[in-house]
Design a protein around this motif. Structure first.
Motif, PDB file in Angstrom:
ATOM      1  N   PRO A   1      -0.824  -3.205   9.623  1.00 36.28           N
ATOM      2  CA  PRO A   1      -0.806  -1.890   8.684  1.00 36.28           C
ATOM      3  C   PRO A   1      -0.498  -0.738   9.670  1.00 36.28           C
ATOM      4  O   PRO A   1      -0.226  -0.606  11.047  1.00 36.28           O
ATOM      5  CB  PRO A   1      -2.587  -1.725   8.904  1.00 36.28           C
ATOM      6  CG  PRO A   1      -3.081  -2.340   9.941  1.00 36.28           C
ATOM      7  CD  PRO A   1      -2.137  -3.677  10.115  1.00 36.28           C
ATOM      8  N   ILE A   2      -0.019   0.314   9.118  1.00 37.35           N
ATOM      9  CA  ILE A   2       0.713   1.264   9.746  1.00 37.35           C
ATOM     10  C   ILE A   2      -0.406   2.341  10.490  1.00 37.35           C
ATOM     11  O   ILE A   2      -1.622   2.214  10.357  1.00 37.35           O
ATOM     12  CB  ILE A   2       1.351   2.274   8.736  1.00 37.35           C
ATOM     13  CG1 ILE A   2       0.431   3.362   7.660  1.00 37.35           C
ATOM     14  CG2 ILE A   2       2.433   1.559   8.156  1.00 37.35           C
ATOM     15  CD1 ILE A   2       1.046   4.222   7.068  1.00 37.35           C
ATOM     16  N   GLY A   3       0.012   2.967  11.579  1.00 38.35           N
ATOM     17  CA  GLY A   3      -0.710   3.893  12.215  1.00 38.35           C
ATOM     18  C   GLY A   3      -0.935   5.409  11.666  1.00 38.35           C
ATOM     19  O   GLY A   3      -2.111   5.875  11.721  1.00 38.35           O
ATOM     20  N   GLY A   4      -0.004   5.672  10.753  1.00 37.33           N
ATOM     21  CA  GLY A   4      -0.138   7.081   9.926  1.00 37.33           C
ATOM     22  C   GLY A   4       0.872   7.532   9.631  1.00 37.33           C
ATOM     23  O   GLY A   4       1.841   7.326  10.183  1.00 37.33           O
ATOM     24  N   THR A   5       0.978   8.410   8.445  1.00 38.34           N
ATOM     25  CA  THR A   5       2.250   9.311   8.208  1.00 38.34           C
ATOM     26  C   THR A   5       1.593  10.740   8.363  1.00 38.34           C
ATOM     27  O   THR A   5       1.374  11.437   9.426  1.00 38.34           O
ATOM     28  CB  THR A   5       2.521   8.899   6.906  1.00 38.34           C
ATOM     29  OG1 THR A   5       1.380   9.006   5.874  1.00 38.34           O
ATOM     30  CG2 THR A   5       3.325   7.425   6.814  1.00 38.34           C
ATOM     31  N   PHE A   6       1.191  11.439   7.055  1.00 43.61           N
ATOM     32  CA  PHE A   6       0.826  12.726   7.111  1.00 43.61           C
ATOM     33  C   PHE A   6      -0.388  13.111   7.779  1.00 43.61           C
ATOM     34  O   PHE A   6      -1.415  12.231   7.278  1.00 43.61           O
ATOM     35  CB  PHE A   6       0.806  13.362   5.667  1.00 43.61           C
ATOM     36  CG  PHE A   6       0.362  14.876   5.654  1.00 43.61           C
ATOM     37  CD1 PHE A   6       0.883  15.854   6.162  1.00 43.61           C
ATOM     38  CD2 PHE A   6      -1.017  14.720   4.772  1.00 43.61           C
ATOM     39  CE1 PHE A   6       0.219  17.069   6.066  1.00 43.61           C
ATOM     40  CE2 PHE A   6      -1.403  16.051   5.009  1.00 43.61           C
ATOM     41  CZ  PHE A   6      -1.007  17.227   5.525  1.00 43.61           C
ATOM     42  N   LYS A   7      -0.536  14.112   8.752  1.00 42.85           N
ATOM     43  CA  LYS A   7      -1.857  14.443   9.091  1.00 42.85           C
ATOM     44  C   LYS A   7      -1.723  15.879   9.868  1.00 42.85           C
ATOM     45  O   LYS A   7      -0.889  15.804  10.812  1.00 42.85           O
ATOM     46  CB  LYS A   7      -2.620  13.656  10.208  1.00 42.85           C
ATOM     47  CG  LYS A   7      -3.930  14.079  10.263  1.00 42.85           C
ATOM     48  CD  LYS A   7      -4.649  13.146  11.072  1.00 42.85           C
ATOM     49  CE  LYS A   7      -6.216  13.501  11.469  1.00 42.85           C
ATOM     50  NZ  LYS A   7      -7.099  12.657  12.300  1.00 42.85           N
ATOM     51  N   TRP A   8      -2.128  16.887   9.268  1.00 46.82           N
ATOM     52  CA  TRP A   8      -1.933  18.157   9.846  1.00 46.82           C
ATOM     53  C   TRP A   8      -2.643  18.314  11.097  1.00 46.82           C
ATOM     54  O   TRP A   8      -3.996  18.160  11.185  1.00 46.82           O
ATOM     55  CB  TRP A   8      -2.276  19.350   8.801  1.00 46.82           C
ATOM     56  CG  TRP A   8      -1.975  20.683   9.373  1.00 46.82           C
ATOM     57  CD1 TRP A   8      -2.840  21.492  10.231  1.00 46.82           C
ATOM     58  CD2 TRP A   8      -0.854  21.290   9.345  1.00 46.82           C
ATOM     59  NE1 TRP A   8      -2.112  22.647  10.437  1.00 46.82           N
ATOM     60  CE2 TRP A   8      -0.848  22.787   9.778  1.00 46.82           C
ATOM     61  CE3 TRP A   8       0.409  21.285   8.591  1.00 46.82           C
ATOM     62  CZ2 TRP A   8       0.218  23.556   9.878  1.00 46.82           C
ATOM     63  CZ3 TRP A   8       1.609  22.135   8.496  1.00 46.82           C
ATOM     64  CH2 TRP A   8       1.362  23.360   9.217  1.00 46.82           C
TER      65      TRP A   8
ATOM     66  N   LYS B   1       0.932  -1.211   0.050  1.00 50.01           N
ATOM     67  CA  LYS B   1       0.053   0.006  -0.046  1.00 50.01           C
ATOM     68  C   LYS B   1       1.041   1.160   0.029  1.00 50.01           C
ATOM     69  O   LYS B   1       2.217   1.350   0.545  1.00 50.01           O
ATOM     70  CB  LYS B   1      -0.952  -0.008   1.232  1.00 50.01           C
ATOM     71  CG  LYS B   1      -2.019  -1.187   1.034  1.00 50.01           C
ATOM     72  CD  LYS B   1      -2.968  -0.982   2.300  1.00 50.01           C
ATOM     73  CE  LYS B   1      -3.702  -2.240   2.390  1.00 50.01           C
ATOM     74  NZ  LYS B   1      -4.712  -2.287   3.611  1.00 50.01           N
ATOM     75  N   TYR B   2       0.370   2.365  -0.514  1.00 54.86           N
ATOM     76  CA  TYR B   2       1.125   3.453  -0.556  1.00 54.86           C
ATOM     77  C   TYR B   2       0.524   4.369   0.728  1.00 54.86           C
ATOM     78  O   TYR B   2      -0.323   4.574   1.209  1.00 54.86           O
ATOM     79  CB  TYR B   2       0.803   4.277  -1.763  1.00 54.86           C
ATOM     80  CG  TYR B   2       1.146   3.695  -3.074  1.00 54.86           C
ATOM     81  CD1 TYR B   2       2.634   4.063  -3.504  1.00 54.86           C
ATOM     82  CD2 TYR B   2       0.628   2.571  -3.719  1.00 54.86           C
ATOM     83  CE1 TYR B   2       3.280   3.513  -4.660  1.00 54.86           C
ATOM     84  CE2 TYR B   2       1.313   1.757  -4.717  1.00 54.86           C
ATOM     85  CZ  TYR B   2       2.382   2.273  -5.165  1.00 54.86           C
ATOM     86  OH  TYR B   2       3.173   1.657  -6.407  1.00 54.86           O
ATOM     87  N   ILE B   3       1.744   5.121   1.270  1.00 53.28           N
ATOM     88  CA  ILE B   3       1.790   6.079   1.953  1.00 53.28           C
ATOM     89  C   ILE B   3       2.125   7.408   1.730  1.00 53.28           C
ATOM     90  O   ILE B   3       2.884   7.499   0.672  1.00 53.28           O
ATOM     91  CB  ILE B   3       2.515   5.859   3.354  1.00 53.28           C
ATOM     92  CG1 ILE B   3       3.904   5.542   3.073  1.00 53.28           C
ATOM     93  CG2 ILE B   3       2.069   4.454   4.078  1.00 53.28           C
ATOM     94  CD1 ILE B   3       5.098   5.041   4.218  1.00 53.28           C
ATOM     95  N   LEU B   4       1.689   8.481   2.284  1.00 55.43           N
ATOM     96  CA  LEU B   4       2.041  10.045   1.880  1.00 55.43           C
ATOM     97  C   LEU B   4       3.110  10.558   2.982  1.00 55.43           C
ATOM     98  O   LEU B   4       2.993  10.477   4.081  1.00 55.43           O
ATOM     99  CB  LEU B   4       0.992  10.799   1.896  1.00 55.43           C
ATOM    100  CG  LEU B   4      -0.173  10.853   0.915  1.00 55.43           C
ATOM    101  CD1 LEU B   4      -1.252  11.786   1.324  1.00 55.43           C
ATOM    102  CD2 LEU B   4       0.570  10.973  -0.536  1.00 55.43           C
TER     103      LEU B   4
END
Length: 237
Positions: free
Chosen positions: A156-163, A122-125
């Motif tokens: 699965p990842i917890g997250g990358t970009f989020k303002w 899967k792709y992450i930002l």
């Protein structure tokens, strides 16, 4: 000869307030041009006071730091999961510097986000600034080469970009700049979720070492631990 001596004296004075940590910033961030006269100077001409000369308690370090304060606690290269009281290397951040490097708003940051394939396909930002995306690609490649037993910690990842702001604070998270990644939440420990329970790490040292190889610090090396969290902070190595 007199001209050379004068130049040497001026250069010495200009660098008098630019210690080794300031020099690390200049060396490791393309966005930073120089340190001179107690100021960090960006490539675009912006400048920030390096050391405001103030003595601060822990809360002041978190909420009103200068750039020099970011180096208050030494980041350990050894794999440690127990830090002394309030020893949070990398958790002190001078937000205006990060805004100058990565973007001053969510829309500015988004303009530099790129898609990177993670180990589950899967792709992450993440941001392409400071070659963060290239480093994440290299990390993913090395993580993908680990034995299958490691995969459960990474996806699965917890997250990358989020303002967004850090929970319980008015400070922006490094996720806001696309320069941080949270791996799988299920096997992670976070101090705000602990409810007084002792900290017990489950993230293997090999995963941490791969991230660190590419300039990412690990939140598991904080007194206020966050073991899912990695952020790009090459100046702390």
């Amino acid at each position: 000869m007199k001209h050379i001596l004068t130049l040497l004296i001026v250069t010495t004075l200009a660098n008098a307030t630019c210690d080794i940590n300031a020099q690390k910033l200049v060396a490791r961030y393309n966005s930073i041009k120089a340190c001179s006269n107690n100021k960090i100077i960006m490539q675009n001409g912006q400048s920030f006071i390096y050391d405001d000369g103030k003595v601060k308690n822990f809360n002041q370090l978190l909420n009103n730091p200068d750039i020099e304060d970011m180096f208050k606690f030494r980041y350990p290269r050894a794999f440690v999961t127990r830090m002394g009281l309030n020893q949070d290397p990398g958790r002190i951040r001078y937000e205006p510097l990060f805004r100058a490097i990565y973007g001053n708003s969510a829309s500015e940051v988004r303009r530099n986000l790129v898609r990177v394939k993670w180990i589950d396909g899967k792709y992450i930002l993440v941001t392409k600034k400071e070659r963060v995306a290239d480093r994440i690609r290299a990390i993913a490649k090395e993580l993908n080469a680990l034995p299958p037993s490691y995969k459960k910690f990474l996806t699965p990842i917890g997250g990358t970009f989020k303002w967004r702001k850090i929970a319980g604070t008015s400070r922006l998270s490094v996720h806001s700049f696309g320069a941080a990644i949270d791996i799988r939440v299920k096997y992670s420990a976070y101090w705000r979720w602990s409810k007084g329970k002792p900290y017990k790490n489950q993230i293997p040292a090999k995963i941490v070492q791969i991230f660190e190889k590419y300039g990412f610090i690990w939140g598991g090396k904080w007194y206020h631990y966050d073991t899912m969290h990695f952020e790009y902070r090459p100046e702390l190595f």
